[in-house]
Design an enzyme around this catalytic site. Structure first.
Site, mmCIF file in Angstrom:
data_model
loop_
_atom_site.group_PDB
_atom_site.id
_atom_site.type_symbol
_atom_site.label_atom_id
_atom_site.label_comp_id
_atom_site.label_asym_id
_atom_site.label_seq_id
_atom_site.Cartn_x
_atom_site.Cartn_y
_atom_site.Cartn_z
ATOM 1 N N ASN A 176 -25.318 53.638 46.715
ATOM 2 C CA ASN A 176 -25.113 52.438 45.912
ATOM 3 C C ASN A 176 -23.660 52.397 45.441
ATOM 4 O O ASN A 176 -23.073 53.433 45.136
ATOM 5 C CB ASN A 176 -26.044 52.399 44.704
ATOM 6 C CG ASN A 176 -25.857 51.135 43.883
ATOM 7 O OD1 ASN A 176 -25.061 51.094 42.958
ATOM 8 N ND2 ASN A 176 -26.567 50.078 44.262
ATOM 9 N N HIS A 177 -23.107 51.181 45.377
ATOM 10 C CA HIS A 177 -21.685 51.019 45.083
ATOM 11 C C HIS A 177 -21.458 50.292 43.757
ATOM 12 O O HIS A 177 -20.565 49.449 43.638
ATOM 13 C CB HIS A 177 -21.005 50.256 46.226
ATOM 14 C CG HIS A 177 -19.557 50.574 46.403
ATOM 15 N ND1 HIS A 177 -18.586 50.124 45.541
ATOM 16 C CD2 HIS A 177 -18.909 51.304 47.344
ATOM 17 C CE1 HIS A 177 -17.402 50.548 45.959
ATOM 18 N NE2 HIS A 177 -17.566 51.269 47.046
ATOM 19 N N SER A 178 -22.228 50.631 42.737
ATOM 20 C CA SER A 178 -21.991 50.029 41.425
ATOM 21 C C SER A 178 -20.679 50.529 40.830
ATOM 22 O O SER A 178 -20.306 51.690 40.997
ATOM 23 C CB SER A 178 -23.134 50.375 40.467
ATOM 24 O OG SER A 178 -24.311 49.685 40.829
#
Length: 370
Positions: A176-178
């Site tokens: 995930n690229h939060s």
């Protein structure tokens, strides 16, 4: 009137749109899905695949007895699955799947546990990658109550299967690229961070590891606090939890112990973040290249407006003999991994409240489709 749920997700990219700690959304986001389509060059909140991070010269050197040329979208390299990777595709879901636990989570009992699933079929040849795969992302949301404080918990579970008959193996690396911002302000300045390891993968100017050996990152000592300033430290590197295990990482890490890889805290807001994972590595990025203009009343986001923690396998692993077992998914096998986020306020800055949510939605989760 029902208050906003702590977590919100979007079908596009199975994106994490909101992660509330108190009234602060600690992830960079846009208010509606269409703005992610038009303005999300930094990958805010996206599920990244088929392969997170970079592949050297946009090429898989050897898989199924041949090489595969991919689309170069980061100089000469392929980045985050290509120009239209999984974070840019609309997934099926969210589908409520009931109450789940977060295995291996330490501390108080998890309250809630409402879970939703997103699914995507990635066809053979998608962005140049071989084999048809089915991928699932499950989000499990809940609360832990520890010493009077309310800890918001989000568990993420990834599963990928090779379902087509086109090839015998493919390559997978999902994360995930939060982008997190605990300050409530425009930048991450003043955030106090610890990393679990100072072992990292030295890279060339294009972000590709220069050897199969790790180095020691200058300026980072494992489990010791450093503070993010206006421009320094400028970090965009893959840190390794335990270099001795590089050649023995299973394709499915979900049964591995959860390891706390990053903690972050800001003294003004009193907001804490912990990132735990079953993965062997994590990219830590301080957001130097963020450049998002003001759009529809949302302020512009510039350099260091958020930091990323991207638990994953090693960078360019498929092209490194010692590492390729981490990412090569063969027919009949299952790729899996888990990430857990814990966010809370220190007691000195904490105001506890109970929320009432619409009965048609889980208590911790809301879905927004625009």
């Amino acid at each position: 009137m029902a208050q906003q749920a702590p977590f919100q997700f979007l079908p596009l990219g199975a994106i994490i749109q909101s992660f509330l700690v108190g009234k602060t959304n600690i992830v960079q986001s846009f208010p509606k899905q269409s703005l992610y389509v038009s303005h999300n060059a930094p990958f805010f909140g996206e599920t990244i695949g088929r392969v997170a991070n970079r592949l050297s010269n946009a090429k898989i050197s050897s898989l199924n007895g041949r090489s595969y040329q991919l689309v170069a979208n980061n100089g000469v390299n392929a980045l985050h699955g290509g120009p239209v990777g999984w974070g840019k595709k609309v997934w099926d879901g969210p589908t409520p799947i009931g109450i789940r636990t977060v295995e291996g989570l330490q501390g108080a009992r998890l309250e809630g546990g409402e879970s939703v699933e997103f699914k995507l079929r990635s066809e053979d040849g998608d962005e140049g990658y071989p084999g048809t795969v089915d991928v699932s992302v499950i989000y499990t949301a809940g609360t832990q109550r520890e010493g009077g404080k309310e800890v918001r918990v989000l568990g993420i579970e990834y599963e990928v299967k090779l379902v087509g008959d086109e090839v015998e193996e493919t390559v997978i690396n999902v994360t995930n690229h939060s982008y997190f911002n605990l300050t409530g302000k425009d930048t991450i300045e003043g955030t106090e961070v610890t990393l679990c390891s100072s072992h990292y993968l030295p890279v060339d100017e294009g972000g590709i590891p220069t050897s199969s050996s790790t180095g020691t990152y200058s300026g980072v000592t494992a489990n010791q606090i450093f503070t993010l300033g206006p421009v320094e430290p400028d970090i965009d590197d893959c840190f390794v939890v335990d270099p001795s295990k590089a050649s023995s990482i299973p394709i499915d890490t979900r049964q591995e112990p959860l390891h706390k890889v990053v903690t972050a805290y800001h003294p003004d807001t009193k907001i804490h973040l912990e990132v735990l994972t079953t993965e062997p590595a994590f990219q830590f990025y301080t957001g130097k290249y963020i450049e998002v203009p003001e759009v529809e009343g949302v302020k512009a986001r510039g350099p260091r407006s958020g930091f990323c923690v991207e638990p994953s396998r090693y960078v360019n692993a498929v092209n490194v003999p010692e590492w390729r077992g981490q990412v090569v998914l063969k027919r009949g096998e299952v790729y899996g991994s888990r990430i857990v986020y814990r966010g809370y306020k220190s007691l000195s800055g904490l105001m506890l409240s109970r929320f009432t949510f619409p009965l048609t939605l889980p208590r911790h989760i809301q879905f927004l489709i625009f």
